[in-house]
Write a protein that holds these residues in place. Structure first.
Motif, PDB file in Angstrom:
ATOM      1  N   THR A   1     103.450 111.943  10.673  1.00 59.54           N
ATOM      2  CA  THR A   1     104.889 112.059  10.947  1.00 59.54           C
ATOM      3  C   THR A   1     105.179 113.278  11.820  1.00 59.54           C
ATOM      4  O   THR A   1     106.001 113.220  12.746  1.00 59.54           O
ATOM      5  CB  THR A   1     105.679 112.171   9.630  1.00 59.54           C
ATOM      6  OG1 THR A   1     105.417 111.016   8.827  1.00 59.54           O
ATOM      7  CG2 THR A   1     107.181 112.286   9.887  1.00 59.54           C
ATOM      8  N   ALA A   2     104.475 114.386  11.540  1.00 53.99           N
ATOM      9  CA  ALA A   2     104.664 115.613  12.308  1.00 53.99           C
ATOM     10  C   ALA A   2     104.256 115.417  13.765  1.00 53.99           C
ATOM     11  O   ALA A   2     104.892 115.956  14.678  1.00 53.99           O
ATOM     12  CB  ALA A   2     103.863 116.759  11.689  1.00 53.99           C
ATOM     13  N   VAL A   3     103.205 114.639  14.000  1.00 55.57           N
ATOM     14  CA  VAL A   3     102.765 114.370  15.370  1.00 55.57           C
ATOM     15  C   VAL A   3     103.881 113.673  16.148  1.00 55.57           C
ATOM     16  O   VAL A   3     104.205 114.032  17.283  1.00 55.57           O
ATOM     17  CB  VAL A   3     101.475 113.522  15.368  1.00 55.57           C
ATOM     18  CG1 VAL A   3     101.142 113.044  16.780  1.00 55.57           C
ATOM     19  CG2 VAL A   3     100.315 114.325  14.799  1.00 55.57           C
ATOM     20  N   LYS A   4     104.496 112.675  15.523  1.00 52.44           N
ATOM     21  CA  LYS A   4     105.611 111.982  16.182  1.00 52.44           C
ATOM     22  C   LYS A   4     106.786 112.930  16.442  1.00 52.44           C
ATOM     23  O   LYS A   4     107.450 112.845  17.471  1.00 52.44           O
ATOM     24  CB  LYS A   4     106.073 110.802  15.323  1.00 52.44           C
ATOM     25  CG  LYS A   4     105.193 109.569  15.384  1.00 52.44           C
ATOM     26  CD  LYS A   4     105.911 108.431  14.660  1.00 52.44           C
ATOM     27  CE  LYS A   4     105.119 107.134  14.711  1.00 52.44           C
ATOM     28  NZ  LYS A   4     105.840 106.020  14.075  1.00 52.44           N
ATOM     29  N   THR A   5     107.035 113.836  15.495  1.00 52.41           N
ATOM     30  CA  THR A   5     108.122 114.802  15.668  1.00 52.41           C
ATOM     31  C   THR A   5     107.873 115.684  16.889  1.00 52.41           C
ATOM     32  O   THR A   5     108.789 115.967  17.669  1.00 52.41           O
ATOM     33  CB  THR A   5     108.276 115.673  14.412  1.00 52.41           C
ATOM     34  OG1 THR A   5     108.517 114.829  13.279  1.00 52.41           O
ATOM     35  CG2 THR A   5     109.430 116.665  14.556  1.00 52.41           C
ATOM     36  N   CYS A   6     106.623 116.111  17.066  1.00 46.73           N
ATOM     37  CA  CYS A   6     106.271 116.914  18.250  1.00 46.73           C
ATOM     38  C   CYS A   6     106.471 116.085  19.524  1.00 46.73           C
ATOM     39  O   CYS A   6     106.995 116.591  20.531  1.00 46.73           O
ATOM     40  CB  CYS A   6     104.829 117.399  18.156  1.00 46.73           C
ATOM     41  SG  CYS A   6     104.552 118.635  16.864  1.00 46.73           S
ATOM     42  N   TRP A   7     106.059 114.831  19.497  1.00 52.15           N
ATOM     43  CA  TRP A   7     106.269 113.964  20.656  1.00 52.15           C
ATOM     44  C   TRP A   7     107.763 113.823  20.969  1.00 52.15           C
ATOM     45  O   TRP A   7     108.177 113.865  22.126  1.00 52.15           O
ATOM     46  CB  TRP A   7     105.668 112.585  20.406  1.00 52.15           C
ATOM     47  CG  TRP A   7     104.154 112.561  20.382  1.00 52.15           C
ATOM     48  CD1 TRP A   7     103.304 113.571  20.703  1.00 52.15           C
ATOM     49  CD2 TRP A   7     103.330 111.450  20.023  1.00 52.15           C
ATOM     50  NE1 TRP A   7     102.006 113.177  20.555  1.00 52.15           N
ATOM     51  CE2 TRP A   7     101.981 111.867  20.143  1.00 52.15           C
ATOM     52  CE3 TRP A   7     103.588 110.154  19.594  1.00 52.15           C
ATOM     53  CZ2 TRP A   7     100.910 111.024  19.858  1.00 52.15           C
ATOM     54  CZ3 TRP A   7     102.518 109.309  19.317  1.00 52.15           C
ATOM     55  CH2 TRP A   7     101.185 109.738  19.442  1.00 52.15           C
ATOM     56  N   CYS A   8     108.557 113.653  19.918  1.00 49.01           N
ATOM     57  CA  CYS A   8     110.013 113.487  20.109  1.00 49.01           C
ATOM     58  C   CYS A   8     110.635 114.714  20.774  1.00 49.01           C
ATOM     59  O   CYS A   8     111.579 114.590  21.570  1.00 49.01           O
ATOM     60  CB  CYS A   8     110.697 113.252  18.755  1.00 49.01           C
ATOM     61  SG  CYS A   8     110.369 111.624  18.034  1.00 49.01           S
ATOM     62  N   SER A   9     110.112 115.910  20.453  1.00 46.05           N
ATOM     63  CA  SER A   9     110.716 117.125  21.010  1.00 46.05           C
ATOM     64  C   SER A   9     110.554 117.204  22.522  1.00 46.05           C
ATOM     65  O   SER A   9     111.256 117.957  23.182  1.00 46.05           O
ATOM     66  CB  SER A   9     110.125 118.377  20.341  1.00 46.05           C
ATOM     67  OG  SER A   9     108.753 118.527  20.656  1.00 46.05           O
TER      68      SER A   9
END
Length: 911
Positions: free
Chosen positions: A152-160
């Motif tokens: 989930t954190a990986v996707k959050t970084c991508w979203c940023s």
């Protein structure tokens, strides 16, 4: 996927397009022998594989390429759509397996007794390059402790990568034709004892002979995000010694929790040496994030400082466009010595331009005869907006033919410490006064006309006549508040604001100047009369004085807290609307609502930060009033009733006056010619009357601000309906000139207008989170204010403002919106206090204020309510910690720390 997981130690410069500059630099540091938390990189190829053109294509083409015509709603809409698509995309099993496997290997090498959580850090492929830093734009997710939360954190970084701020930054830097991608660095999460940032050159002065180290307790994110103010050490690069510290002592790094961690000289030396070694390794000055755990220093990030040769840019809006021309080769010194008390908060653009365009011109013309045609007019805008706050331009103040005289005359009474500071700066030649051309027609003739204008003021008006004028101003302000706005067009409403403001200001300031002058005369005479009576202070002559509208407001607010037991439980509800519904359910509740309505009718036009038009008045939002009522309800039965306390102070004042009159009647000459007694009585009456005339006009003037705010909100409503702005409140982030332009329908670029309001609102919020220095130099160099601290006696010295001594637990409060946290019975320690703070005085045993003099607002109210107060205590908010036991002496102006910072008594005063 073109490549697999890479361990940090394996990354090389050839991997830059796939791992980002952040990962490459961390790898170089790791291989260079520095302590960098072990970890691995999920390469940008994973992102490119999962986030293909099918996700981005429908949105990216809609984004503008430059800010020539920024479409904010387009940027926001695209950002939300892309982020939602990324969050919903399915990660391939092969990728999940690779990430989970690497995660398992990473935590397996972490010692069992250590925290085994990890941190996911964004590493953009365009980040930390020489031309673009993207500093602070991308996300990091801390304390990850499971495989699922890691994915989930990986996707959050991508979203940023596609946040509104990140997209706007790429547009601003002409990077919209680039193909951004995001790698993610996974490292062991270090729970630091303390941390900070190393600048291997001084980022403020640009000196490459110094380096700066910021240090604070806890993780480095609290420092770089500005959540807490770090200790700042300036280090000599040659000798590796500390040149200066801010705060000035280095006894320890203390957090808001009261915990203190000490940084030894050896640790500072190690940090300095590591900073220099990193600079040598990477070949340029560096900005290094670091942390320390169990005496081991870890490096988390390093980026080049590309602007070290440039002094710090001071965010300033000049009061007049011609002002900068006076200071082309001179450093400007700004100080908020008085405005820090009455306007310590950032001004929204509309507040600032309303002040400079509608208030300052008539003030200059009415007080000094400086019409717009006068050659001195352009030199009379003596305030500028620095860090969003109103600061005095001290070079201009001290160089102005009339303002300099007024400044020297009143400065000691309002702020003795600052007066001494600027006397020193001018005598030493460190600060140069503004050089206003001294021609006959351009200088001396206007000065003569100014003197003629000043002579015309109503100097011989009685106090009753002055009070009568202010009562009329109150009545006119009430009419102004209640005008039927629907009857007028926007242009007519703007004209009403301009006309009414000009009329009020032209009438208001001459009368106020006369009242203040009379006050100064009475203070001088009383101090002369009381010279032979050291046991009596002039401060005692104002205690418990009736008629101060600000004090009446505080006591009326306390009276609201006197409620029947039947409705006490209702006050647990913090939402004003829901509370009113509860009150409507019973007779006692409805009676309270009636009392509150009466209070708001008298005082609802006021609020904290009341000279900022963007801030709602109590009548609009009574939350602060309800917070204070809850605070008053926490008072113990043993605590003295504030109404009774005020009455006791009034009786003490009368007793002091009678005592002095008796002393002035003992000598035979006094009995024969009672001149001293007559003069004392006369001056006491004048002192008390004019003290009220100095304080109360602001209560009346806030009617003007309240009425003006209501009209601007009405204009904001109409512009919102026209689609020009998003909400009525956005009107406060336009300038007065822009609002006038909009009213003539000549402003066509609506998207640009929306972008302006958003960017200005963001800047305003940023300024609100900052605490700019007391004195600012235009070249970015700091001014060492110092403080009068006796290290042996643990005593700070300031100005005695209200008589009495008291010992108790200090509570440091920097913003009035934290009033609900203040424990009744504590000693209030604050940078400054405006009228919005006054209700807190009823809960405090005493007051310590960092700025101000005997005639500052905080001093006057503390005297009238009768609590010991010491003001102008430079360094108070730095040296005094919440929970310290202190003693304040309102007779000699001293504040004594009775325990060291680490021996606080915070737990005793928690609610």
């Amino acid at each position: 996927m073109s490549s697999g997981i890479k361990w940090l130690r394996e990354v090389t410069s050839g991997d830059l397009p796939d791992v980002g500059s952040k990962a490459v630099i961390l790898s170089r540091l790791l291989r260079g022998g520095f302590s960098v938390p072990e970890g691995f990189v999920i390469p940008a190829s994973f992102y490119r594989h999962c986030i293909g053109d099918d996700i981005l294509y429908p949105f990216v083409d809609d984004l503008p390429k430059t800010f020539s015509k920024p479409a904010l709603h387009t940027i926001t809409g695209c950002s939300h759509a892309i982020v939602k698509a990324i969050q919903q995309c399915m990660l391939p099993n092969r990728m999940k397996h690779a990430v989970k496997e690497a995660y398992g290997k990473l935590i397996s090498v972490i010692e069992p007794e250590c925290d085994r959580s990890v941190i996911a850090r964004s590493s953009g492929t365009l980040e930390d390059l020489p031309e673009t830093s993207f500093a602070g734009l991308y996300d990091s997710i801390t304390a990850i402790s499971s495989e699922e939360s890691l994915l989930t954190a990986v996707k959050t970084c991508w979203c940023s990568l596609w946040s509104v701020r990140a997209i706007s930054y790429r547009i601003k830097n002409n990077l919209m034709n680039e193909q951004p991608a995001m790698a993610v660095i996974i490292q062991r999460y270090i729970l630091c004892d303390f941390s900070g940032v190393i600048f291997t050159v001084n980022p403020i002065t640009g000196s490459n002979k110094e380096m700066v180290i910021d240090i604070a307790e806890g993780p480095v994110s609290t420092v770089v995000s500005g959540q807490i103010n770090p200790v700042k050490l300036v280090i000599d690069r040659q000798t590796i010694t500390v040149k200066s510290t801010n705060p000035a002592d280095n006894d320890g790094i203390t957090s808001a929790s009261g915990q203190t961690c000490h940084v030894s000289d050896d640790e500072i030396k190690t940090l300095t040496q590591q900073g220099l070694q990193v600079e040598r390794l990477l070949g340029s000055p560096q900005d290094i994030e670091w942390g320390c755990l169990q005496n081991r220093i870890y490096l988390f990030q390093s980026r080049s400082i590309t602007t070290f040769h440039s002094p710090k840019t001071i965010p300033v809006v000049w009061g007049h466009p011609s002002t900068p021309d006076l200071f082309k080769n001179t450093n400007v010194y700004w100080s908020n010595w008085n405005t820090r008390e009455v306007m310590s908060y950032p001004q929204a653009p509309l507040s600032w331009t309303y002040f400079t365009e509608t208030i300052i011109p008539p003030v200059n013309e009415t007080l000094f005869g400086l019409s717009p045609d006068s050659p001195l007019h352009k030199y009379s805008y003596i305030v500028d907006l620095v860090y969003g706050r109103i600061y005095w331009n001290m070079n201009l103040v001290l160089g102005h033919p009339l303002y300099s005289t007024l400044f020297r005359f009143m400065h000691n009474l309002l702020d003795e410490n600052t007066s001494r500071l600027f006397q020193h700066l001018t005598r030493s030649g460190e600060m140069v006064r503004a050089d206003i051309p001294r021609t006959f027609t351009g200088f001396w003739l206007p000065v003569f006309m100014q003197c003629f204008q000043i002579i015309r003021h109503p100097w011989f008006a009685s106090s009753k006549r002055i009070e009568h004028f202010f009562q009329n101003a109150w009545n006119r302000g009430t009419e102004y508040e209640s005008i039927d706005q629907q009857k007028y067009s926007i242009q007519e409403l703007i004209e009403i604001i301009s006309r009414f403001t000009s009329e009020v200001v032209r009438q208001y300031f001459p009368w106020l100047a006369v009242a203040i002058s009379k006050l100064w005369v009475s203070v001088a005479v009383l101090n002369w009369l009381l010279k032979g009576l050291p046991e009596v202070s002039i401060n005692d002559l104002a205690a418990g004085l009736d008629g101060n509208k600000t004090m009446e407001c505080a006591l009326a607010m306390y009276s609201l807290s006197q409620v029947p037991d039947t409705i006490l439980p209702f006050f647990k509800e913090e939402n004003p609307e829901k509370l009113k519904k509860l009150m409507d359910t019973c007779i006692d509740g409805r009676e309270f609502v009636t009392r509150l309505t009466t209070f708001l009718k008298l005082f609802g036009h006021r609020c904290a930060e009341e000279m900022n038009l963007a801030v709602p008045r109590w009548r609009e939002d009574p939350s602060f009033i309800l917070t204070m009522i809850r605070q008053y309800l926490r008072m113990k039965s043993s605590d003295i009733n504030p109404l009774q306390h005020f009455q006791i102070q009034s009786e003490k004042r009368q007793s002091v006056i009678e005592t002095v009159e008796k002393k002035f009647s003992t000598h035979w000459l006094d009995r024969l010619l009672p001149i001293r007694r007559w003069l004392f009585r006369n001056m006491v009456r004048r002192y008390q009357t004019n003290l009220l005339l100095r304080e109360n006009p602001k209560h009346y003037a806030m009617k003007l601000y309240n009425g003006t705010r209501r009209i601007f909100l009405e204009i904001g409503n109409r512009y919102t309906e026209q689609g020009l702005i998003d909400t009525p409140e956005d009107i406060f982030f336009l300038t007065f000139h822009e609002i006038k332009t909009l009213s003539t329908n000549s402003y066509q670029d609506q998207e640009s207008l929306r972008f302006k309001t958003l960017s200005r609102k963001t800047e305003w919020e940023t300024f609100r989170s900052e605490e700019p220095p007391f004195v600012v130099r235009s070249d970015g160099l700091t001014v060492d204010i110092g403080d009068d601290f006796d290290n042996k006696a643990m005593t700070l010295r300031g100005t005695a403002a209200s008589s009495g001594t008291v010992t108790g637990i200090a509570y440091l409060l920097k913003k009035v919106d934290q009033a609900g946290e203040f424990p009744p019975g504590s000693i209030l320690v604050a940078p400054a206090t405006d009228p919005g703070w006054t209700p807190l005085f009823l809960l405090a045993k005493g007051l310590v204020m960092e700025v101000g003099g005997v005639l500052s607002h905080g001093a006057i109210v503390a005297r009238e309510y009768g609590i010991p107060a010491v003001v102008g205590v430079t360094g108070a908010t730095r040296r005094i910690k919440t929970g310290n036991r202190i003693r304040i002496n309102g007779f000699d102006g001293t504040v004594t720390l009775l325990n060291h910072p680490e021996n606080t008594e915070l737990d005793k005063i928690k609610p």
